[in-house]
Design a protein around this motif. Structure first.
Motif, PDB file in Angstrom:
ATOM      1  N   ASP A   5      84.147  55.677  75.709  1.00 34.32           N
ATOM      2  CA  ASP A   5      85.013  54.417  75.749  1.00 34.32           C
ATOM      3  C   ASP A   5      84.209  53.134  75.619  1.00 34.32           C
ATOM      4  O   ASP A   5      84.531  52.075  74.916  1.00 34.32           O
ATOM      5  N   TRP A   6      83.184  53.262  76.427  1.00 27.67           N
ATOM      6  CA  TRP A   6      82.103  52.013  76.539  1.00 27.67           C
ATOM      7  C   TRP A   6      81.574  51.759  75.094  1.00 27.67           C
ATOM      8  O   TRP A   6      81.303  50.555  74.727  1.00 27.67           O
ATOM      9  N   ILE A   8      83.111  52.028  72.396  1.00 31.15           N
ATOM     10  CA  ILE A   8      84.050  51.570  71.340  1.00 31.15           C
ATOM     11  C   ILE A   8      84.174  50.013  71.712  1.00 31.15           C
ATOM     12  O   ILE A   8      84.248  49.143  71.043  1.00 31.15           O
ATOM     13  N   TRP A   9      84.411  49.855  73.023  1.00 31.67           N
ATOM     14  CA  TRP A   9      84.358  48.544  73.454  1.00 31.67           C
ATOM     15  C   TRP A   9      83.138  47.746  73.198  1.00 31.67           C
ATOM     16  O   TRP A   9      83.317  46.440  73.084  1.00 31.67           O
ATOM     17  N   ILE A  12      83.673  46.658  69.175  1.00 26.90           N
ATOM     18  CA  ILE A  12      84.714  45.826  68.816  1.00 26.90           C
ATOM     19  C   ILE A  12      84.041  44.435  68.708  1.00 26.90           C
ATOM     20  O   ILE A  12      84.024  43.509  67.683  1.00 26.90           O
TER      21      ILE A  12
END
Length: 143
Positions: A5-6, A8-9, A12
């Protein structure tokens, strides 16, 4: 097995930055492209600007070049040369169209006012007041 997840963040903001960065660059490139397009007379704005600079180059003294350099100080270094060329082109245009035999402070101030957006006029007014130059003849142009 997916991406953490990190990551992907992290991606962005990177994508948003790249979109902003490329669109800003594209905007300035497109403006330059439009200035390079020939007009009805067969010459572009950049051609005319270069013509006026070459036609009046010999009229510039060192102190006049220093004044122009001082006036473009608030422009970021990256764009300063382009700003100087644009302003010098407008000054040259004034000298040629008014059949000026020599370049003076009046031509420089009027050319600067005509070649720059209104937001830059504040710096001009501050600089001229600091140099104790009368702004009265330029009030109409500054409006």
């Amino acid at each position: 097995m997916g991406m953490p997840d990190w990551v992907i963040w992290l991606m962005i903001p990177w994508f948003l930055f790249m979109i902003w960065f490329l669109s800003t660059g594209g905007y300035f490139m497109f403006r330059k492209f439009l200035k390079g397009m020939p007009k009805k007379d067969g010459k572009s704005d950049l051609d005319w600007q270069q013509y006026y600079i070459e036609k009046t180059h010999h009229l510039w003294s060192e102190e006049q070049k220093a004044l122009l350099e001082e006036l473009v100080q608030p422009v970021p270094q990256l764009f300063r040369d382009t700003a100087k060329q644009t302003i010098a082109g407008k000054i040259g245009e004034l000298v040629v169209k008014e059949n000026g035999k020599q370049l003076n402070e009046d031509f420089i101030i009027r050319g600067y006012i005509m070649a720059t957006p209104k937001r830059d006029h504040k710096w001009l007014v501050e600089t001229l007041e600091r140099k104790q130059i009368d702004l009265t003849p330029y009030r109409e142009l500054l409006q």
